[in-house]
Structure formats: C-alpha cells, structure tokens
Design a protein around this motif. Structure first.
Motif, PDB file in Angstrom:
ATOM      1  N   GLY A  24       8.044  -6.983   7.110  1.00  0.00           N
ATOM      2  CA  GLY A  24       7.514  -5.641   7.286  1.00  0.00           C
ATOM      3  C   GLY A  24       6.371  -5.280   6.368  1.00  0.00           C
ATOM      4  O   GLY A  24       5.818  -4.186   6.473  1.00  0.00           O
ATOM      5  N   ILE A  30       2.627  -5.043   5.085  1.00  0.00           N
ATOM      6  CA  ILE A  30       1.225  -5.218   5.470  1.00  0.00           C
ATOM      7  C   ILE A  30       0.499  -5.564   4.178  1.00  0.00           C
ATOM      8  O   ILE A  30       0.366  -4.732   3.282  1.00  0.00           O
ATOM      9  CB  ILE A  30       0.599  -3.968   6.115  1.00  0.00           C
ATOM     10  CG1 ILE A  30       1.327  -3.588   7.396  1.00  0.00           C
ATOM     11  CG2 ILE A  30      -0.879  -4.243   6.420  1.00  0.00           C
ATOM     12  CD1 ILE A  30       0.683  -2.418   8.134  1.00  0.00           C
ATOM     13  N   ARG A  39       3.196  -2.249  13.266  1.00  0.00           N
ATOM     14  CA  ARG A  39       4.165  -2.561  12.216  1.00  0.00           C
ATOM     15  C   ARG A  39       5.351  -1.602  12.266  1.00  0.00           C
ATOM     16  O   ARG A  39       6.513  -2.001  12.167  1.00  0.00           O
ATOM     17  CB  ARG A  39       3.490  -2.512  10.850  1.00  0.00           C
ATOM     18  CG  ARG A  39       4.313  -3.136   9.691  1.00  0.00           C
ATOM     19  CD  ARG A  39       5.370  -2.208   9.124  1.00  0.00           C
ATOM     20  NE  ARG A  39       4.806  -0.990   8.616  1.00  0.00           N
ATOM     21  CZ  ARG A  39       4.445  -0.813   7.352  1.00  0.00           C
ATOM     22  NH1 ARG A  39       4.621  -1.759   6.470  1.00  0.00           N
ATOM     23  NH2 ARG A  39       3.952   0.359   6.960  1.00  0.00           N
ATOM     24  N   THR A  60       5.407  -8.469  10.095  1.00  0.00           N
ATOM     25  CA  THR A  60       4.686  -8.722   8.851  1.00  0.00           C
ATOM     26  C   THR A  60       3.228  -8.981   9.215  1.00  0.00           C
ATOM     27  O   THR A  60       2.950  -9.793  10.096  1.00  0.00           O
ATOM     28  CB  THR A  60       5.280  -9.948   8.133  1.00  0.00           C
ATOM     29  OG1 THR A  60       6.674  -9.711   7.899  1.00  0.00           O
ATOM     30  CG2 THR A  60       4.581 -10.210   6.814  1.00  0.00           C
TER      31      THR A  60
END
Length: 244
Positions: A28, A30, A189, A195
C-alpha cells in the motif's frame, strides 16, 4: 504486495549505478523515488523488473495479503510476479507500429482479458485520455510524446496490478493531465491497496502523491523520508537547492 531489497548492486564498468544495502517497501505504499540525473532511479527499476541482471544482491516480492501471502519471489528466477505487476519505463514498452486500440487489445490478451473486458478497463481512464487516444486512426509512433506516455501508463494498469512501477510518468504531460494522473494514482491505491513506485524529477507532484520519499544519490539511498502530510517537502527543497 511487499518488496525487500538486500545487497543489490549494479555497475557499468567502474561506475556504480546502484548499491543498496537494504530497502523494504510495504503493502500500500506509494514510494516517490527522487534524485538528480545519474542517481540510479531507472536502473533500480530495471533491476526490480528483471530488465537488467544485478551484479550482486537480490529483490524479493511477496504478493497477496497479510493473511495469505505468497512465498517470496525473486523476479530474476521466476515469472510468477508478472501476473501481479504493471510497469511503464519508456517508449520501449510500447509497440509503436500498432494503433492504440490494437496495443490495448494485445496487452489485454496477455493479461487474460477479452476485448470487451479490456476496453471496459481502458475506459476507466477516459479523463486521462481526454478524447485524444482512442479512435484516432493512427499508429502509436505518430502520437505526441504526452499521449504515448498516457498509452503506456494505461496499459500498465490494465491487469489491475498489485505492484505498479512508473518511471517519470509526469514527463510530457500538460498540467491538466498531470493533475488527472495524480488523482488516478492516489485513487487506484485507495481502491486496490496496490503498492506504487514512481520516480520523478517533479518534486511537487511526487510529494503530493507519496507517503514515503526515497532520495537517491550516486546509486545509494541517502534518505528514506516519511512524507505523511507532505513532511518531506522542506528537506527535499533544501537538498535540491543546495545541489543547484
């Protein structure tokens, strides 16, 4: 989707392009990868995607969720990771003698999608395409650099990847398209828990979308910054102002 990088090294002759002792990327995240030209950002992505062979070290992917994780996958030793990964690095990822429709259809088939399902997913990005991609009756080679960029990014998203890797995705896009892309990535996301790894020279866009910023210099990671609520901005501005 989690990634572990350990002892990863790549040299071109005497030049060290990447030398990363350890980096963990969590499901998850960024991650915004930033650094001046020659920092090693693109080389790192190419190593992760098995487009370059590392001189030493390894990359491990763990797909699935926390309750049912996969066994760690080394992308240099297995093809299994490709099912869960989408990437766009440069125009070399395109097939420029096809139309956009033909290219999307091809990518869809590779992902196990029929034509109807493929274009249902393509149309999820109508705002990014802005009426400039489909039904143009021309080959990809004849599109503008910005529209080629959009085609590549959308193709990378077609398989609804758990891992999305984009190198300089804001390049060549006009300001409106850059903002739409930022919204597209953050929404993707939020909806999927994917990811996402993005390298960019555009500091503000990278800060806006990333929860972590990884700063590279001469192949090394010199800072891994928590960017919740844009906390990395002052440090990054100070770093790049010094360099300039």
């Amino acid at each position: 989707m989690q990634i572990s990088i350990n002892g990863l090294k790549k040299c071109f002759g005497e030049k060290v392009a990447v030398d990363i002792e350890s980096l963990d990327i969590h499901s998850g995240d960024i991650i915004g990868l930033v650094g001046n030209n020659g920092a090693g950002k693109t080389t790192l992505f190419r190593l992760m995607l098995d487009l370059l062979k590392a001189d030493d070290g390894r990359v491990s992917f763990v797909f699935g969720n926390e309750s049912e994780p996969s066994e760690p996958i080394d992308p240099s030793q297995s093809e299994a990771w490709k099912e869960f990964t989408g990437a766009y690095i440069d125009e070399g990822f395109l097939i420029d003698f096809l139309t956009a429709e033909e290219f999307f259809t091809f990518v869809g088939k590779v992902c196990g999608l029929n034509e109807s399902a493929t274009f249902e997913r393509v149309h999820e990005y109508d705002s990014l395409m802005n009426g400039e991609i489909l039904d143009q009756k021309k080959l990809i080679r004849d599109y503008s650099a910005g529209n080629k960029q959009k085609i590549g990014i959308i193709a990378a998203l077609l398989n609804h990847p758990q891992l999305l890797v984009l190198d300089e995705p804001f390049n060549f896009l006009d300001p409106s398209s850059q903002n739409i892309l930022k919204h597209t990535l953050t929404t993707y996301r939020e909806q999927t828990g994917a990811t996402i790894l993005v390298s960019s020279h555009n500091l503000q866009h990278t800060i806006d979308i990333s929860n972590r910023i990884t700063l590279m210099e001469h192949g090394h990671i010199i800072r891994d910054i928590d960017n919740r609520e844009g906390a990395a901005q002052k440090e990054l501005e100070a770093y790049f102002n010094v360099e300039s």
